[in-house]
Design a protein around this motif. Structure first.
Motif, PDB file in Angstrom:
ATOM      1  N   ALA A 216       0.847  -1.201   0.000  1.00 17.87           N
ATOM      2  CA  ALA A 216       0.000   0.000   0.000  1.00 17.87           C
ATOM      3  C   ALA A 216       0.883   1.253   0.000  1.00 17.87           C
ATOM      4  O   ALA A 216       2.082   1.179   0.283  1.00 17.87           O
ATOM      5  CB  ALA A 216      -0.903  -0.014   1.224  1.00 17.87           C
TER       6      ALA A 216
ATOM      7  N   MET B 112       0.124 -10.690 -11.379  1.00 17.59           N
ATOM      8  CA  MET B 112      -0.552 -11.869 -10.814  1.00 17.59           C
ATOM      9  C   MET B 112      -0.548 -13.035 -11.811  1.00 17.59           C
ATOM     10  O   MET B 112      -0.521 -14.196 -11.410  1.00 17.59           O
ATOM     11  CB  MET B 112      -1.992 -11.521 -10.423  1.00 17.59           C
ATOM     12  CG  MET B 112      -2.145 -10.605  -9.230  1.00 17.59           C
ATOM     13  SD  MET B 112      -1.607 -11.342  -7.688  1.00 17.59           S
ATOM     14  CE  MET B 112      -2.749 -12.706  -7.497  1.00 17.59           C
TER      15      MET B 112
ATOM     16  N   ASP C  80      -8.373  -3.220   4.763  1.00 19.41           N
ATOM     17  CA  ASP C  80      -8.695  -2.102   5.658  1.00 19.41           C
ATOM     18  C   ASP C  80      -9.406  -2.593   6.921  1.00 19.41           C
ATOM     19  O   ASP C  80      -9.779  -3.757   7.037  1.00 19.41           O
ATOM     20  CB  ASP C  80      -9.485  -1.019   4.931  1.00 19.41           C
ATOM     21  CG  ASP C  80     -10.791  -1.553   4.376  1.00 19.41           C
ATOM     22  OD1 ASP C  80     -11.188  -2.668   4.746  1.00 19.41           O
ATOM     23  OD2 ASP C  80     -11.425  -0.839   3.595  1.00 19.41           O
TER      24      ASP C  80
ATOM     25  N   GLU D  94     -14.099   3.107   6.213  1.00 18.76           N
ATOM     26  CA  GLU D  94     -12.780   3.500   6.708  1.00 18.76           C
ATOM     27  C   GLU D  94     -12.365   4.791   6.013  1.00 18.76           C
ATOM     28  O   GLU D  94     -12.136   4.801   4.802  1.00 18.76           O
ATOM     29  CB  GLU D  94     -11.745   2.402   6.401  1.00 18.76           C
ATOM     30  CG  GLU D  94     -10.357   2.732   6.915  1.00 18.76           C
ATOM     31  CD  GLU D  94      -9.240   1.978   6.187  1.00 18.76           C
ATOM     32  OE1 GLU D  94      -9.273   1.908   4.942  1.00 18.76           O
ATOM     33  OE2 GLU D  94      -8.344   1.464   6.866  1.00 18.76           O
TER      34      GLU D  94
HETATM   35  P1  NAP Z   1      -4.787  -0.193  -3.224  1.00 17.41           P
HETATM   36  O1  NAP Z   1      -5.252   0.842  -4.139  1.00 17.41           O
HETATM   37  O2  NAP Z   1      -5.601  -1.411  -3.038  1.00 17.41           O
HETATM   38  O3  NAP Z   1      -3.329  -0.594  -3.740  1.00 17.41           O
HETATM   39  C1  NAP Z   1      -2.525  -1.510  -3.040  1.00 17.41           C
HETATM   40  C2  NAP Z   1      -1.493  -2.086  -3.981  1.00 17.41           C
HETATM   41  O4  NAP Z   1      -2.112  -2.946  -4.926  1.00 17.41           O
HETATM   42  C3  NAP Z   1      -0.728  -1.055  -4.790  1.00 17.41           C
HETATM   43  O5  NAP Z   1       0.615  -1.464  -4.896  1.00 17.41           O
HETATM   44  C4  NAP Z   1      -1.418  -1.118  -6.138  1.00 17.41           C
HETATM   45  O6  NAP Z   1      -0.600  -0.664  -7.181  1.00 17.41           O
HETATM   46  C5  NAP Z   1      -1.681  -2.593  -6.229  1.00 17.41           C
HETATM   47  N1  NAP Z   1      -2.724  -2.982  -7.176  1.00 17.41           N
HETATM   48  C6  NAP Z   1      -3.773  -2.246  -7.623  1.00 17.41           C
HETATM   49  N2  NAP Z   1      -4.527  -2.991  -8.472  1.00 17.41           N
HETATM   50  C7  NAP Z   1      -3.945  -4.207  -8.549  1.00 17.41           C
HETATM   51  C8  NAP Z   1      -4.236  -5.407  -9.262  1.00 17.41           C
HETATM   52  N3  NAP Z   1      -5.295  -5.491 -10.070  1.00 17.41           N
HETATM   53  N4  NAP Z   1      -3.417  -6.469  -9.118  1.00 17.41           N
HETATM   54  C9  NAP Z   1      -2.345  -6.406  -8.301  1.00 17.41           C
HETATM   55  N5  NAP Z   1      -2.008  -5.294  -7.593  1.00 17.41           N
HETATM   56  C10 NAP Z   1      -2.805  -4.215  -7.713  1.00 17.41           C
HETATM   57  O7  NAP Z   1      -4.529   0.365  -1.753  1.00 17.41           O
HETATM   58  P2  NAP Z   1      -3.809   1.732  -1.319  1.00 17.41           P
HETATM   59  O8  NAP Z   1      -4.722   2.848  -1.698  1.00 17.41           O
HETATM   60  O9  NAP Z   1      -2.388   1.758  -1.776  1.00 17.41           O
HETATM   61  O10 NAP Z   1      -3.761   1.559   0.269  1.00 17.41           O
HETATM   62  C11 NAP Z   1      -4.753   2.020   1.139  1.00 17.41           C
HETATM   63  C12 NAP Z   1      -5.489   0.878   1.770  1.00 17.41           C
HETATM   64  O11 NAP Z   1      -4.576  -0.084   2.276  1.00 17.41           O
HETATM   65  C13 NAP Z   1      -6.327   1.312   2.953  1.00 17.41           C
HETATM   66  O12 NAP Z   1      -7.615   0.760   2.812  1.00 17.41           O
HETATM   67  C14 NAP Z   1      -5.629   0.691   4.154  1.00 17.41           C
HETATM   68  O13 NAP Z   1      -6.486   0.341   5.203  1.00 17.41           O
HETATM   69  C15 NAP Z   1      -4.969  -0.499   3.585  1.00 17.41           C
HETATM   70  N6  NAP Z   1      -3.795  -0.851   4.369  1.00 17.41           N
HETATM   71  C16 NAP Z   1      -3.818  -1.996   5.101  1.00 17.41           C
HETATM   72  C17 NAP Z   1      -2.721  -2.364   5.847  1.00 17.41           C
HETATM   73  C18 NAP Z   1      -2.708  -3.633   6.630  1.00 17.41           C
HETATM   74  O14 NAP Z   1      -1.632  -4.063   7.011  1.00 17.41           O
HETATM   75  N7  NAP Z   1      -3.818  -4.265   6.875  1.00 17.41           N
HETATM   76  C19 NAP Z   1      -1.583  -1.558   5.833  1.00 17.41           C
HETATM   77  C20 NAP Z   1      -1.591  -0.399   5.085  1.00 17.41           C
HETATM   78  C21 NAP Z   1      -2.711  -0.054   4.344  1.00 17.41           C
HETATM   79  P3  NAP Z   1      -0.815   0.830  -7.789  1.00 17.41           P
HETATM   80  O15 NAP Z   1      -0.529   1.777  -6.692  1.00 17.41           O
HETATM   81  O16 NAP Z   1       0.174   0.898  -8.876  1.00 17.41           O
HETATM   82  O17 NAP Z   1      -2.244   0.881  -8.250  1.00 17.41           O
END
Ligand code: NAP
Length: 516
Positions: free
Chosen positions: A157, A220, A259, A400
């Motif tokens: 993320a 993937m 999240d 969230e």
């Molecule tokens: P995101 O939009 O889901 O992106 C996460 C990662 O997935 C990015 O590296 C993104 O690359 C990649 N990605 C996007 N589409 C994909 C696909 N089709 N196949 C494979 N990978 C893909 O999340 P974010 O906006 O970066 O992060 C925010 C969220 O993460 C929040 O909801 C937060 O709660 C959660 N989070 C959870 C934790 C935990 O440990 N539980 C920790 C931190 C954050 P791109 O950026 O290039 O699109």
């Protein structure tokens, strides 16, 4: 044109063939660098990591791989200042918040180096004692674990470009599994730079660590049955990962951190001004403001006895009023920016949704920014919401808002408080505040089933406790249900994800010869 960052794949630095996606300074608004992975031969990248990196890592013992982690720590420490500069520029974080990401990563790597060293010079891990398979002890079953013979695709993320990389890579590399890191695009610079420093230092075998900074397209599709994917991000992307044929049909193991609507719970009987009350207030304010609330573990719901609802609103609001927001380069600023204008828009949208179900108890949006232009900077002051009917306010248990936002909720009695904590449908962490050890222990057991971690704060640990939202490598990170169902860290427990457990059934002589 800004610099185009390269990818490290198949043992060489490779530039994408497209124009690249710019990464921005979220405070000043200008473009910093570009990332691009267009045209990379992903099949080559994955098979190089799998074959060259995997074989080289598995030829080493756990102790030798632990030494690699210690060598990474040295490289990162030597370049630490540059990482802080990148974090300020690309994440808009104040120094303390950059430290959570950068020093948190170095600490985690150091811990795995220490724990791995203690595993010794072995190449497989014993799992419990041998068990007889019948009355006769001549034939027994011994469980053991060996490194999986694939790659770990680590998708991260945007909020932890450093810690997110290393908290996954440390247990993977220690296990003998090569890593392909895919940072979130918005903050990929820090991840790419750290991998570059480690690669340039030549401390890892070829193929052990790769970075693909750019699009996730096609990643993937490369996964084969013995590979694993470790994902952190939104619930929406998590759904795409889970339903991808690699996971759904080829049984690629997936760990999902998504999240979470984490809570903080003040136990019944703690009056305003009591130590437990003050500890809750302090932790809530810290959690709302560290990294501008962009932490998956941040407190989103604050559960307090109905009798102290007004006093809690006042105390939290008063402390939030002291938080200055703006340009992290100004030393008077306590809270920097969100990661991008897109995140700012998403926080505003989330706030509007919650406000339909809750009142605003403290509004930091009205306050002027320090050294930052509100038309350009992705900055927003903290907002405390409150809903007097905690049961009816469904959105606060569902939505969230990934920013400096939390909602205060009153409860009637202990059973009601526990039910509200469960309403998050599975969370990473809840923290309990009180002084009655028995009541705290009972509550911890009662909420454990829907949480990956329960953080209990009593007056005697006021200084010693590690913080509600701080993910320590000794403790498990991950929660059931909505939180993704994953489990990371937790000391050496993290290695299980990167290993295959096998039961070897044989004579005691053969089992002894395994050398475990
Ligand atoms: P995101 O939009 O889901 O992106 C996460 C990662 O997935 C990015 O590296 C993104 O690359 C990649 N990605 C996007 N589409 C994909 C696909 N089709 N196949 C494979 N990978 C893909 O999340 P974010 O906006 O970066 O992060 C925010 C969220 O993460 C929040 O909801 C937060 O709660 C959660 N989070 C959870 C934790 C935990 O440990 N539980 C920790 C931190 C954050 P791109 O950026 O290039 O699109």
């Amino acid at each position: 044109m800004t610099e185009l960052l390269t990818n490290y794949a198949a043992g060489r630095w490779q530039a994408g063939t497209g124009n690249g996606t710019p990464l921005f300074d979220p405070v000043l608004g200008h473009a910093l660098v570009r990332v691009d992975s267009t045209g990379l031969d992903l099949a080559e990248a994955f098979s190089f990591a799998r074959q060259q990196g995997g074989a080289a890592l598995r030829a080493l013992t756990y102790r030798e791989r632990a030494a690699l982690l210690a060598a990474i720590v040295k490289v990162l420490l030597a370049n630490r200042d540059a990482y802080y500069e990148i974090a300020t520029a690309n994440a808009g974080t104040v120094k303390n918040d950059s430290g959570v990401d950068i020093d948190g990563a170095i600490f985690t790597l150091g811990q795995y180096a220490k724990w791995g060293d203690a595993l010794g010079d072995v190449r497989a891990l014993r799992d419990g004692d041998a068990a007889r398979l019948g009355k006769d002890p001549a034939f027994q079953s011994q469980h053991l674990s060996v490194p999986t013979q694939g790659v770990a695709l680590c998708i991260n993320a945007f909020n932890f470009p450093s810690w997110g990389l290393w908290e996954k890579a440390a247990p993977a590399l220690l296990s003998g599994v090569p890593v392909i890191a895919k940072p979130a695009t918005a903050t990929a610079w820090l991840t790419q730079r750290m991998v570059k420093d480690v690669v340039d230092a030549g401390v890892l075998p070829a193929g052990a660590l790769s970075v693909i900074a750019g699009s996730s397209a096609g990643l993937m599709d490369q996964l084969q049955p013995f590979d694993v994917v470790s994902f952190t991000g939104s619930a929406e992307t998590a759904g795409i990962i889970r339903s991808h044929p690699a996971v759904a049909q080829r049984s690629v193991r997936a760990n999902i951190e998504a999240d979470s609507l984490n809570s903080a719970l003040l136990l019944p009987g703690e009056a305003p001004g009591s130590e437990a009350f003050d500890l809750l207030v302090r932790e809530v304010v810290r959690e709302m403001t560290v990294k501008s609330g962009q932490k998956c573990t941040a407190i989103r719901r604050i559960l307090v006895p109905a009798a102290v609802y007004d006093a809690a609103a006042e105390a939290i609001g008063a402390k939030l009023a002291g938080i200055s927001v703006g340009n992290p380069r100004n030393d008077s600023v306590r809270m920097g920016a969100l990661v991008s204008r897109a995140q700012l828009a998403s926080v505003r949208e989330g706030l509007a949704t919650l406000q339909a179900h809750a009142q605003v108890l403290y509004d930091g949006r009205d306050r002027p920014l320090v050294d930052a232009d509100p038309a350009v900077a992705a900055c927003i002051g903290p907002v405390l919401l409150g809903a007097r009917d905690a049961d009816a306010a469904q959105a606060v248990h569902d939505v969230e808002v990934f920013g400096p936002v939390a909602t205060l909720l009153p409860y009637r009695d202990s059973a009601h408080a526990i039910a509200l904590a469960h309403r998050g449908q599975g969370s990473l962490v809840t923290s309990l505040y009180g002084s009655d050890e028995t009541a705290l222990a009972q509550t911890a057991l009662a909420v454990a089933a829907s949480h990956g971690r329960v953080h209990v704060v009593t007056p005697d640990v006021a200084q010693a406790h590690s913080g509600h939202g701080n993910v320590m490598p000794m403790s498990q990170h991950g929660g059931p249900g909505r939180a993704g169902g994953g489990a990371e860290l937790g000391g050496l427990r993290a290695l299980a994800f990167y290993h295959q457990r096998t039961a070897v059934q044989a004579s005691p002589g053969v089992l002894a010869a395994l050398g475990l």
